[in-house]
Design an enzyme around this catalytic site. Structure first.
Site, mmCIF file in Angstrom:
data_model
loop_
_atom_site.group_PDB
_atom_site.id
_atom_site.type_symbol
_atom_site.label_atom_id
_atom_site.label_comp_id
_atom_site.label_asym_id
_atom_site.label_seq_id
_atom_site.Cartn_x
_atom_site.Cartn_y
_atom_site.Cartn_z
ATOM 1 N N HIS A 77 -6.692 8.836 2.572
ATOM 2 C CA HIS A 77 -6.795 7.046 2.332
ATOM 3 C C HIS A 77 -7.443 6.303 3.267
ATOM 4 O O HIS A 77 -8.013 6.770 4.113
ATOM 5 C CB HIS A 77 -4.891 6.343 2.005
ATOM 6 C CG HIS A 77 -4.120 5.862 3.252
ATOM 7 N ND1 HIS A 77 -4.730 5.201 3.566
ATOM 8 C CD2 HIS A 77 -3.017 6.901 3.347
ATOM 9 C CE1 HIS A 77 -3.281 5.079 4.513
ATOM 10 N NE2 HIS A 77 -2.786 6.406 4.720
ATOM 11 N N ASP B 12 -0.990 -14.450 2.087
ATOM 12 C CA ASP B 12 -3.149 -14.200 2.552
ATOM 13 C C ASP B 12 -2.951 -14.521 3.989
ATOM 14 O O ASP B 12 -2.522 -15.300 4.684
ATOM 15 C CB ASP B 12 -3.829 -15.798 1.536
ATOM 16 C CG ASP B 12 -3.578 -16.043 0.309
ATOM 17 O OD1 ASP B 12 -3.663 -15.068 -0.294
ATOM 18 O OD2 ASP B 12 -3.736 -17.625 -0.192
ATOM 19 N N ASN C 125 0.800 -1.124 0.099
ATOM 20 C CA ASN C 125 -0.394 0.055 0.082
ATOM 21 C C ASN C 125 1.001 1.532 0.203
ATOM 22 O O ASN C 125 1.717 2.016 0.956
ATOM 23 C CB ASN C 125 -0.446 -0.040 1.715
ATOM 24 C CG ASN C 125 -1.848 0.938 1.462
ATOM 25 O OD1 ASN C 125 -1.555 2.144 1.067
ATOM 26 N ND2 ASN C 125 -3.009 1.408 1.717
ATOM 27 N N ALA C 126 1.189 2.113 -1.109
ATOM 28 C CA ALA C 126 1.853 3.327 -1.239
ATOM 29 C C ALA C 126 1.690 4.243 0.041
ATOM 30 O O ALA C 126 2.358 4.693 -0.048
ATOM 31 C CB ALA C 126 1.531 4.154 -2.847
ATOM 32 N N GLY C 127 0.168 4.078 0.388
ATOM 33 C CA GLY C 127 -0.295 5.147 0.948
ATOM 34 C C GLY C 127 0.740 5.358 2.280
ATOM 35 O O GLY C 127 1.295 5.704 3.043
ATOM 36 N N LYS C 128 0.564 3.333 2.836
ATOM 37 C CA LYS C 128 1.059 3.158 4.456
ATOM 38 C C LYS C 128 2.474 3.133 4.243
ATOM 39 O O LYS C 128 2.978 3.491 4.913
ATOM 40 C CB LYS C 128 0.928 1.563 4.580
ATOM 41 C CG LYS C 128 0.228 1.406 5.424
ATOM 42 C CD LYS C 128 -0.528 0.470 6.605
ATOM 43 C CE LYS C 128 -1.765 -0.227 6.183
ATOM 44 N NZ LYS C 128 -1.764 -1.256 6.023
ATOM 45 N N ASP D 3 -1.267 -4.852 9.988
ATOM 46 C CA ASP D 3 -1.742 -4.342 10.222
ATOM 47 C C ASP D 3 -3.123 -3.862 10.422
ATOM 48 O O ASP D 3 -3.584 -3.672 12.399
ATOM 49 C CB ASP D 3 -3.458 -5.921 10.412
ATOM 50 C CG ASP D 3 -4.010 -6.674 9.389
ATOM 51 O OD1 ASP D 3 -4.100 -6.421 8.844
ATOM 52 O OD2 ASP D 3 -5.047 -7.275 9.848
ATOM 53 N N SER D 4 -3.613 -3.310 10.108
ATOM 54 C CA SER D 4 -5.081 -2.354 10.130
ATOM 55 C C SER D 4 -6.274 -2.209 9.420
ATOM 56 O O SER D 4 -6.534 -3.248 8.660
ATOM 57 C CB SER D 4 -4.545 -0.684 10.274
ATOM 58 O OG SER D 4 -4.012 -0.318 8.905
ATOM 59 N N LYS E 69 -2.315 14.185 10.875
ATOM 60 C CA LYS E 69 -3.192 13.375 11.140
ATOM 61 C C LYS E 69 -2.009 12.766 11.579
ATOM 62 O O LYS E 69 -1.967 11.625 12.592
ATOM 63 C CB LYS E 69 -3.589 12.323 9.739
ATOM 64 C CG LYS E 69 -4.291 11.374 9.791
ATOM 65 C CD LYS E 69 -4.493 10.808 7.963
ATOM 66 C CE LYS E 69 -4.261 9.027 8.624
ATOM 67 N NZ LYS E 69 -4.103 8.297 7.936
#
Length: 203
Positions: free
Chosen positions: A161, A46, A16-19, A75-76, A184
């Site tokens: 995001h 998985d 995930n680029a945002g993360k 993991d969020s 944020k």
């Protein structure tokens, strides 16, 4: 006592680029460079667990095994009280489409289900972030963070995001998507788990 991290490079097990960008900003002051799972061409394992820590552990261990580098996995998700804690660990699944993730669709579903259930206002919710830092020798450290808030509809803001445009943290009159990255990052669930990680392994 948590184990101290003494390297200068950490693999962040996310595609995930945002993360990844958020993690780069958070690690920058500590002189630790960040490389993402996508940069290393790692497959996404998985996520078969039903808890944030279980899924973070799967991602961290898979990344360590594949690269031999210490790996940090997050993991969020968002837990909505009026939906009995859903979507929770399935937050990304609610956004899944054949063409990638569509969080507007996920937020619309969340709103619709709350309305259908006639859930009492305000719609309380929390973002959760669990970090697992894994070393090649099998050692792990786990840090969990949360931020409480309420859900707004219609959504507001263009920044951030995921569910950011729908989530207004307690004590603020703007959603995460109406805040700058710095604002944020100072109060987010990931900031909370990250502060605990820094105090435990970098402090």
């Amino acid at each position: 006592m948590s184990r101290r991290f003494d390297g200068d490079k950490i693999l962040v097990a996310t595609h995930n680029a945002g993360k990844l960008e958020e993690m780069e900003q958070l690690f920058h002051p500590f002189g630790v460079s960040v490389v993402g799972a996508k940069d290393m061409n790692l497959p996404e394992p998985d996520e078969t667990e039903t808890t944030f820590v279980g899924n973070a552990r799967i991602k961290a261990q898979a990344a360590v095994k594949a690269t031999g580098l210490p790996a940090l996995a997050d993991d969020s998700g968002i837990e909505v009280d009026g939906l009995d804690g859903a979507p929770g660990v399935y937050t990304a699944d609610w956004a899944e489409t054949p063409n990638g993730r569509d969080f507007m669709m996920a937020m619309t579903r969340t709103n619709s289900e709350l309305v259908e259930r006639q859930a009492a206002q305000p719609w309380t919710a929390r973002f959760c972030s669990t970090l697992v830092l894994a070393w090649p020798d099998g050692h792990e450290e786990v840090f969990a963070g949360t931020v409480e808030g309420t859900l707004v509809w219609p959504v507001r803001g263009k920044l951030g995001h995921g569910y950011d445009p729908m989530f207004q943290p307690i004590g603020h009159d703007r959603t995460f998507a109406e805040m700058s990255a710095d604002e944020k990052n100072a109060i987010s669930h990931r900031a909370d788990s990250f502060k605990k990680l820094i105090a435990g392994c970098f402090g």
